[in-house]
Design a protein around this motif. Structure first.
Motif, short mmCIF file in Angstrom:
data_model
loop_
_atom_site.label_atom_id
_atom_site.label_comp_id
_atom_site.label_asym_id
_atom_site.label_seq_id
_atom_site.Cartn_x
_atom_site.Cartn_y
_atom_site.Cartn_z
N TRP A 229 -90.93 68.59 55.50
CA TRP A 229 -92.36 68.65 55.16
C TRP A 229 -93.18 69.09 56.38
CZ3 TRP A 229 -92.60 68.97 50.31
CH2 TRP A 229 -91.99 68.07 49.43
N ARG A 233 -95.72 72.37 57.02
CA ARG A 233 -97.12 72.23 57.45
C ARG A 233 -97.40 72.97 58.75
NH1 ARG A 233 -101.34 72.57 59.06
NH2 ARG A 233 -103.08 71.09 59.16
N TYR A 234 -96.50 72.88 59.72
CA TYR A 234 -96.83 73.36 61.07
C TYR A 234 -96.24 74.73 61.41
CZ TYR A 234 -98.57 68.65 61.92
OH TYR A 234 -99.28 67.46 61.86
N PHE A 356 -100.75 64.75 58.63
CA PHE A 356 -101.11 65.67 57.56
C PHE A 356 -100.80 65.01 56.23
CE2 PHE A 356 -96.66 66.45 58.35
CZ PHE A 356 -96.11 66.65 57.10
N ASP A 360 -102.04 69.08 51.75
CA ASP A 360 -102.31 70.23 52.61
C ASP A 360 -101.35 71.37 52.35
OD1 ASP A 360 -104.30 68.74 53.82
OD2 ASP A 360 -103.00 68.02 55.44
N LEU A 361 -100.20 71.07 51.72
CA LEU A 361 -99.20 72.11 51.43
C LEU A 361 -99.44 72.80 50.10
CD1 LEU A 361 -96.02 70.10 52.46
CD2 LEU A 361 -97.47 71.51 53.90
#
Length: 479
Positions: A229, A233-234, A356, A360-361
């Motif tokens: 995950w 995100r990053y 996060f 956000d994904l």
């Protein structure tokens, strides 16, 4: 002479210490007798024979002993019952202790296997902050890879796990290069004192760059999913897609509904709930439990160590000798540094703020100002643009199906594959047909590795041949 004097001084010193200790003990006894045990003390007034509590206790004990007086008929007539029962109690206690010690040292009982630390064997890369990361390659070579896959391991695991039991022939058939690595402090990777999920994603990205991987699929299984995950995100630009198996999320996630949280927590044992509470509130206390289980130097069962409740098929798999050998070797590699801090960090990361949210994904349109929307026709999106596949066993009690239902509610674009009768381990561990189905779903029909064709310029080749013939003719003329 000096040695004799030294011994004499030591004897006199010890004798003085003994006299002082005896005197101190007698003084303490006198203080207790004078202040606590005499008739005017608080304890005697409240708990003594003539106090209210003392009378109630004496009456209750007398009634209780009266009910058991018939046992006195089985004692010898010339023996005092109080003395006889004291002897019987002492002998019974001694016999029980003897049986307990004998049971603990029963030669017929199976011996507990000791954990073995294997010699270092991993290939390592140097990270920008000076740490070393250990990794393992499996499948086809870098220049023949059609697809690259990176799989972060789960809690109490190592780079040796990868996709458990996957065959090299299957990786060759699909042209897959599989990369696994040890998390900081696990296996042969150096610890990271202040790691978080963002640093975990950056480590993954640096591994890919160091090994010449441009785009890769990330595989997240169980607790290892939080690192997958984090990669979504990053470092989304590095990812071609994500494959999740029984993906674990933060059980304290604030966007979980009360019903979703209840359906998840009800599947777990009380001890596992308690361990999550410690990881969230008092993570330092986890080291005590870890040192008494998987860091004790002895092998054990994963469901006992991690307080897991397992389904019928998962229990049957754990009894398989192939799985047991694989699991024991993986654990030995995981804990080779015998340091509890990386495990405490990993447990705390699971249940604290990730930095996060899964929302956000989610793929959605980026909000633009009205002025920018007037001059640009292209629409920008936020979230992860690539495919996300999730496989979930419906008999999984480690990561319940309710957790995947929560993920699907937050990320409706993810493709969820529900597996009836499958548990937490049975689909991904040592199942060749399952692995084939997974790769076919992700990569399509197998096309094998990339073929490296070496094209040679025919003109250049002919020129080189002619030059070689001229050189040979010159050698003949000289001769």
């Amino acid at each position: 002479m000096e040695w004799e004097k030294t011994k004499e001084c030591a004897r006199e010193f010890m004798a003085g210490v003994a006299e002082i200790t005896v005197a101190f003990g007698k003084g303490c006894r006198d203080i207790v007798n004078q202040s606590l045990v005499n008739d005017d003390s608080f304890i005697v007034k409240k708990l003594g024979r003539d106090s209210y509590i003392g009378k109630k206790l004496r009456t209750s004990c007398a009634r209780l002993f009266a009910k058991f007086t018939f046992f006195n008929h089985y004692l010898p007539e010339d023996k005092d019952p109080l003395h006889a029962w004291s002897v019987i109690l002492f002998v019974s206690l001694f016999a029980f202790l003897a049986l307990y010690v004998n049971f603990e040292r029963d030669p017929c009982a199976p011996l507990v296997k000791q954990l073995f630390v294997h010699p270092p064997s991993a290939t390592r890369i140097l990270l920008p902050d000076g740490r070393y990361m250990a990794y393992k390659e499996q499948g086809v070579s870098s220049h023949r890879a059609r697809f690259s896959v990176i799989a972060p391991h789960t809690f109490l695991s190592s780079r040796l796990a990868g996709i458990p039991g996957v065959k090299d022939s299957l990786l060759e058939e699909f042209g897959i290069r599989l990369l696994t690595y040890d998390l900081p402090g696990f296996g042969e990777s150096d610890p990271h004192p202040k790691r978080n999920l963002e640093s975990s994603a950056k480590d993954m990205a640096f591994l890919a760059d160091a090994l010449g991987v441009n785009k890769f699929w990330v595989v997240g299984y169980s607790t290892g999913s939080m690192h997958a995950w984090a990669a979504l995100r990053y470092i989304p630009d590095k990812l071609a897609g994500a494959a999740m198996f029984a993906p674990m999320v933060n059980p304290y996630d604030p966007i979980m509904t009360r019903e979703e949280r209840k359906r998840t927590w009800n599947k777990w044992t009380r001890k596992r709930k308690f361990m999550y509470f410690l990881a969230r509130r008092f993570p330092g206390l986890l080291a005590f439990f870890y040192k008494r289980s998987f860091l004790s130097g002895k092998h054990g069962q994963i469901d006992k160590w991690l307080s897991l409740s397992l389904g019928r098929r998962d229990k049957a798999l754990m009894e398989d000798p192939i799985y047991e050998e694989f699991w024991q070797r993986d654990v030995e590699e995981s804990i080779r540094q015998r340091n509890s801090k990386p495990f405490v960090q990993e447990a705390a990361l699971q249940v604290t703020n990730w930095g996060f949210s899964l929302s956000d994904l989610k793929l959605q349109k980026r909000k633009q100002s009205w002025l920018k929307s007037m001059f640009t026709e292209t629409q920008e999106y936020t979230g992860f643009l690539g495919p996300i596949h999730i496989w979930q066993g419906m008999d999984d009690k480690v990561v319940p199906p309710s957790m995947t239902d929560f993920v699907h509610r937050v990320l409706p674009g993810a493709a969820v594959h529900k597996l009836p009768y499958e548990g937490h381990f049975t689909y991904i561990y040592f199942c060749h047909e399952c692995h084939r189905q997974i790769f076919t779903t992700i990569f399509g029909t197998p096309q094998g590795p990339l073929s490296i064709s070496v094209e040679v310029d025919q003109t250049t080749l002919e020129t080189n041949i002619e030059q070689q013939e001229v050189v040979n003719d010159g050698d003949y003329a000289k001769n």
